[in-house]
Design a protein around this motif. Structure first.
Motif, PDB file in Angstrom:
ATOM      1  N   ASN A  43       0.815  -1.224   0.000  1.00  0.00           N
ATOM      2  CA  ASN A  43       0.000   0.000   0.000  1.00  0.00           C
ATOM      3  C   ASN A  43       0.842   1.265   0.000  1.00  0.00           C
ATOM      4  N   SER A  44       2.162   1.109   0.226  1.00  0.00           N
ATOM      5  CA  SER A  44       2.963   2.326   0.360  1.00  0.00           C
ATOM      6  C   SER A  44       4.282   2.301  -0.404  1.00  0.00           C
ATOM      7  N   VAL A  45       4.633   1.158  -0.974  1.00  0.00           N
ATOM      8  CA  VAL A  45       5.911   1.087  -1.698  1.00  0.00           C
ATOM      9  C   VAL A  45       5.732   0.353  -3.027  1.00  0.00           C
ATOM     10  N   ALA A  47      15.429   4.830  -6.539  1.00  0.00           N
ATOM     11  CA  ALA A  47      16.548   4.105  -7.166  1.00  0.00           C
ATOM     12  C   ALA A  47      16.079   2.974  -8.096  1.00  0.00           C
ATOM     13  N   GLY A  48      16.388   1.721  -7.744  1.00  0.00           N
ATOM     14  CA  GLY A  48      15.998   0.598  -8.613  1.00  0.00           C
ATOM     15  C   GLY A  48      14.504   0.590  -8.927  1.00  0.00           C
ATOM     16  N   GLY A  49      13.686   1.098  -7.993  1.00  0.00           N
ATOM     17  CA  GLY A  49      12.232   1.188  -8.245  1.00  0.00           C
ATOM     18  C   GLY A  49      11.958   2.176  -9.362  1.00  0.00           C
ATOM     19  N   ASN A  77      18.411   8.238  -6.071  1.00  0.00           N
ATOM     20  CA  ASN A  77      19.052   8.870  -4.909  1.00  0.00           C
ATOM     21  C   ASN A  77      20.429   8.285  -4.601  1.00  0.00           C
ATOM     22  N   GLU A  78      20.997   7.496  -5.533  1.00  0.00           N
ATOM     23  CA  GLU A  78      22.258   6.800  -5.263  1.00  0.00           C
ATOM     24  C   GLU A  78      23.364   7.726  -4.759  1.00  0.00           C
ATOM     25  N   ALA A  79      23.468   8.925  -5.390  1.00  0.00           N
ATOM     26  CA  ALA A  79      24.562   9.837  -5.027  1.00  0.00           C
ATOM     27  C   ALA A  79      24.517  10.187  -3.534  1.00  0.00           C
ATOM     28  N   GLN A  81      21.611   3.121   8.943  1.00  0.00           N
ATOM     29  CA  GLN A  81      20.737   4.308   8.988  1.00  0.00           C
ATOM     30  C   GLN A  81      19.284   3.909   8.687  1.00  0.00           C
ATOM     31  N   LEU A  82      19.105   3.052   7.688  1.00  0.00           N
ATOM     32  CA  LEU A  82      17.745   2.614   7.336  1.00  0.00           C
ATOM     33  C   LEU A  82      17.122   1.830   8.487  1.00  0.00           C
ATOM     34  N   HIS A  83      17.964   0.975   9.086  1.00  0.00           N
ATOM     35  CA  HIS A  83      17.463   0.123  10.170  1.00  0.00           C
ATOM     36  C   HIS A  83      17.069   0.963  11.394  1.00  0.00           C
TER      37      HIS A  83
HETATM   38  C1  LIG Z   1      31.022   3.452 -13.195  1.00  0.00           C
HETATM   39  C2  LIG Z   1      30.840   2.216 -12.412  1.00  0.00           C
HETATM   40  C3  LIG Z   1      29.562   2.244 -11.770  1.00  0.00           C
HETATM   41  C4  LIG Z   1      29.385   1.155 -10.772  1.00  0.00           C
HETATM   42  C5  LIG Z   1      28.369   1.621  -9.823  1.00  0.00           C
HETATM   43  C6  LIG Z   1      27.959   0.609  -8.847  1.00  0.00           C
HETATM   44  C7  LIG Z   1      26.932   1.177  -7.948  1.00  0.00           C
HETATM   45  C8  LIG Z   1      25.701   0.376  -7.958  1.00  0.00           C
HETATM   46  C9  LIG Z   1      24.513   1.187  -7.709  1.00  0.00           C
HETATM   47  C10 LIG Z   1      23.346   0.535  -8.291  1.00  0.00           C
HETATM   48  C11 LIG Z   1      22.198   1.383  -8.216  1.00  0.00           C
HETATM   49  C12 LIG Z   1      21.548   1.260  -6.896  1.00  0.00           C
HETATM   50  C13 LIG Z   1      20.300   1.241  -6.862  1.00  0.00           C
HETATM   51  C14 LIG Z   1      19.507   1.027  -5.638  1.00  0.00           C
HETATM   52  O1  LIG Z   1      18.368   0.716  -5.793  1.00  0.00           O
HETATM   53  S1  LIG Z   1      20.152   1.154  -4.058  1.00  0.00           S
HETATM   54  C15 LIG Z   1      18.757   1.162  -2.971  1.00  0.00           C
HETATM   55  C16 LIG Z   1      18.184   2.516  -2.872  1.00  0.00           C
HETATM   56  N1  LIG Z   1      16.980   2.507  -2.063  1.00  0.00           N
HETATM   57  C17 LIG Z   1      16.788   3.385  -1.112  1.00  0.00           C
HETATM   58  O2  LIG Z   1      17.589   4.250  -0.838  1.00  0.00           O
HETATM   59  C18 LIG Z   1      15.479   3.229  -0.356  1.00  0.00           C
HETATM   60  C19 LIG Z   1      15.726   3.091   1.089  1.00  0.00           C
HETATM   61  N2  LIG Z   1      14.478   2.747   1.766  1.00  0.00           N
HETATM   62  C20 LIG Z   1      13.561   3.670   2.116  1.00  0.00           C
HETATM   63  O3  LIG Z   1      13.683   4.852   1.860  1.00  0.00           O
HETATM   64  C21 LIG Z   1      12.336   3.170   2.812  1.00  0.00           C
HETATM   65  O4  LIG Z   1      12.616   1.877   3.305  1.00  0.00           O
HETATM   66  C22 LIG Z   1      11.087   3.089   1.915  1.00  0.00           C
HETATM   67  C23 LIG Z   1      10.598   4.516   1.617  1.00  0.00           C
HETATM   68  C24 LIG Z   1      11.359   2.336   0.610  1.00  0.00           C
HETATM   69  C25 LIG Z   1       9.965   2.340   2.669  1.00  0.00           C
HETATM   70  O5  LIG Z   1       9.764   2.916   3.949  1.00  0.00           O
HETATM   71  P1  LIG Z   1       8.973   2.094   5.064  1.00  0.00           P
HETATM   72  O6  LIG Z   1       8.852   2.987   6.235  1.00  0.00           O
HETATM   73  O7  LIG Z   1       7.716   1.549   4.491  1.00  0.00           O
HETATM   74  O8  LIG Z   1       9.866   0.809   5.362  1.00  0.00           O
HETATM   75  P2  LIG Z   1      11.197   0.718   6.243  1.00  0.00           P
HETATM   76  O9  LIG Z   1      12.045   1.898   5.989  1.00  0.00           O
HETATM   77  O10 LIG Z   1      10.830   0.417   7.645  1.00  0.00           O
HETATM   78  O11 LIG Z   1      11.921  -0.538   5.585  1.00  0.00           O
HETATM   79  C26 LIG Z   1      11.528  -1.875   5.866  1.00  0.00           C
HETATM   80  C27 LIG Z   1      12.772  -2.724   6.063  1.00  0.00           C
HETATM   81  O12 LIG Z   1      13.530  -2.755   4.860  1.00  0.00           O
HETATM   82  C28 LIG Z   1      14.860  -2.256   5.088  1.00  0.00           C
HETATM   83  N3  LIG Z   1      15.273  -1.567   3.839  1.00  0.00           N
HETATM   84  C29 LIG Z   1      14.658  -0.548   3.251  1.00  0.00           C
HETATM   85  N4  LIG Z   1      15.247  -0.248   2.089  1.00  0.00           N
HETATM   86  C30 LIG Z   1      16.276  -1.106   1.948  1.00  0.00           C
HETATM   87  C31 LIG Z   1      17.233  -1.321   0.909  1.00  0.00           C
HETATM   88  N5  LIG Z   1      17.253  -0.611  -0.231  1.00  0.00           N
HETATM   89  N6  LIG Z   1      18.116  -2.324   1.069  1.00  0.00           N
HETATM   90  C32 LIG Z   1      18.105  -3.099   2.179  1.00  0.00           C
HETATM   91  N7  LIG Z   1      17.204  -2.937   3.198  1.00  0.00           N
HETATM   92  C33 LIG Z   1      16.304  -1.960   3.073  1.00  0.00           C
HETATM   93  C34 LIG Z   1      14.717  -1.360   6.293  1.00  0.00           C
HETATM   94  O13 LIG Z   1      15.949  -1.194   6.939  1.00  0.00           O
HETATM   95  C35 LIG Z   1      13.717  -2.150   7.100  1.00  0.00           C
HETATM   96  O14 LIG Z   1      14.368  -3.278   7.659  1.00  0.00           O
HETATM   97  P3  LIG Z   1      14.527  -3.445   9.248  1.00  0.00           P
HETATM   98  O15 LIG Z   1      13.131  -3.436   9.776  1.00  0.00           O
HETATM   99  O16 LIG Z   1      15.227  -4.730   9.431  1.00  0.00           O
HETATM  100  O17 LIG Z   1      15.318  -2.270   9.680  1.00  0.00           O
END
Ligand SMILES: CCCCCCCCCCC/C=C/C(=O)SCCNC(=O)CCNC(=O)[C@H](O)C(C)(C)COP(=O)(O)OP(=O)(O)OC[C@H]1O[C@@H](n2cnc3c(N)ncnc32)[C@H](O)[C@@H]1OP(=O)(O)O
Length: 285
Positions: free
Chosen positions: A84-86, A135-137, A158-160, A278-280
């Motif tokens: 419902n939210s992601v 990001a990946g989404g 938001n990778e940067a 930080q996320l945790h």
């Molecule tokens: C020239 C050479 C180039 C090479 C370059 C290599 C670099 C590679 C880069 C590849 C590109 C990367 C892409 C990505 O997708 S990186 C991921 C980016 N995602 C985020 O930043 C999102 C982070 N998450 C959030 O903002 C929120 O979780 C969200 C808004 C999505 C949902 O919020 P909500 O309140 O509903 O849920 P929680 O925050 O409580 O999250 C639930 C649990 O999930 C864990 N979590 C969340 N996001 C991630 C994640 N991306 N990876 C792992 N775990 C994640 C979060 O910690 C919660 O877990 P716990 O309850 O155990 O803490």
């Protein structure tokens, strides 16, 4: 892969009857596919609670789903999520942090293949972004041809912000949707846009108040191709996206090596570890 087919009412469209196709070969059931028997359009819902993180298994399921729908001559695909939210929280950073290098290589190869399958799909696609899409989404959403988003969520690359350089496969579909200057600035700032701002810059095409309304808007978009020859449509799309697709196909090995080299650097590992922490801890403050 085999599908079990049952008829059921769907939460998406109230009482409209749909074919529910559930993947049997996926032990995790991380994707749900429903086919509307009136329009012939398939809804692919990511289903990996809590936040649809793209791990190796979900990425592979997304690629398989697309290939199967192409083989089945699907007339249109709506990509959404059961949450419902992601829509998708992006890559599962646990795949990148302290990785087994063999699995990391498999993971990134799978991500490349998913991108090739969705960005280059022969079938028309629309994303129903029913929640946050960082990001990946955002990559997945921009692989689709049309985006309808619900209000008060965020989308962007938001990778940067946490120290990653977005690789070409992450940038290309974003650049395909936005004017170059806006794309460059947004990437350098690691900016996440609200639904309203995303509409204003053209990152999404429409807003919808509810998931049902969003679904109808996606259907309306897919129906614009009803009277167009599917082969002509698909070849025309290839003319626009073919170079991007060829560049990745040709550069796949280098892209993989760059990715692994970058991600396994000590400095990047430290940043990923901090970001996970930080996320945790986010909600404890
Ligand atoms: C020239 C050479 C180039 C090479 C370059 C290599 C670099 C590679 C880069 C590849 C590109 C990367 C892409 C990505 O997708 S990186 C991921 C980016 N995602 C985020 O930043 C999102 C982070 N998450 C959030 O903002 C929120 O979780 C969200 C808004 C999505 C949902 O919020 P909500 O309140 O509903 O849920 P929680 O925050 O409580 O999250 C639930 C649990 O999930 C864990 N979590 C969340 N996001 C991630 C994640 N991306 N990876 C792992 N775990 C994640 C979060 O910690 C919660 O877990 P716990 O309850 O155990 O803490």
């Amino acid at each position: 892969m085999f599908f079990q087919i049952t008829k059921a009412a769907t939460p998406l469209t109230g009482c409209r009857r749909q074919l529910i196709l559930r993947s049997l070969s996926s032990s995790t059931n991380n994707i749900q596919i429903e086919v509307d028997n009136k329009t012939g359009f398939a809804t692919v819902s990511m289903n990996r609670p809590p936040v649809n993180l793209l791990n190796l298994e979900l990425i592979n399921s997304l690629t398989r789903s697309m290939k199967e729908m192409e083989q089945n001559k699907s007339r249109g695909i709506i990509l959404t999520s059961t949450s419902n939210s992601v829509f998708s929280g992006g890559l599962d950073i646990k795949e990148l942090y302290r990785p087994d290098v063999q699995r990391l290589r498999e993971f990134w190869t799978a991500f490349q293949d998913m991108w090739l399958a969705w960005y280059g799909s022969a079938v028309p696609t629309a994303a129903l972004i029913n929640g946050h899409s960082p990001a990946g989404g955002c990559v997945l959403a921009t692989c689709c041809e049309y985006r309808v988003m619900l209000p008060k969520f965020t989308i962007g690359l938001n990778e940067a912000k946490f120290g990653l350089v977005p690789p070409p496969v992450v940038r290309i579909s974003f650049k395909n949707v936005l004017p170059l200057r806006i794309a460059e600035l947004a990437l350098c700032q690691g900016k996440l846009f609200t639904s309203n701002d995303a509409l204003n810059i053209g990152l999404i095409d429409e807003l919808a108040k509810t998931k049902e309304e969003g679904y109808e808007k996606c259907v309306k978009f897919l129906q614009t191709f009803r009277k167009v020859d599917p082969v002509a449509r698909s070849l025309t799309k290839q003319q626009f996206r073919g170079k991007d697709l060829d560049d990745l196909r040709k550069g796949k090995q280098k892209d993989l090596n760059d990715f692994v080299e970058h991600v396994t650097q000590d400095d990047i590992q430290m940043r990923l570890g901090l970001y996970l922490e930080q996320l945790h801890n986010r909600k404890k403050k």
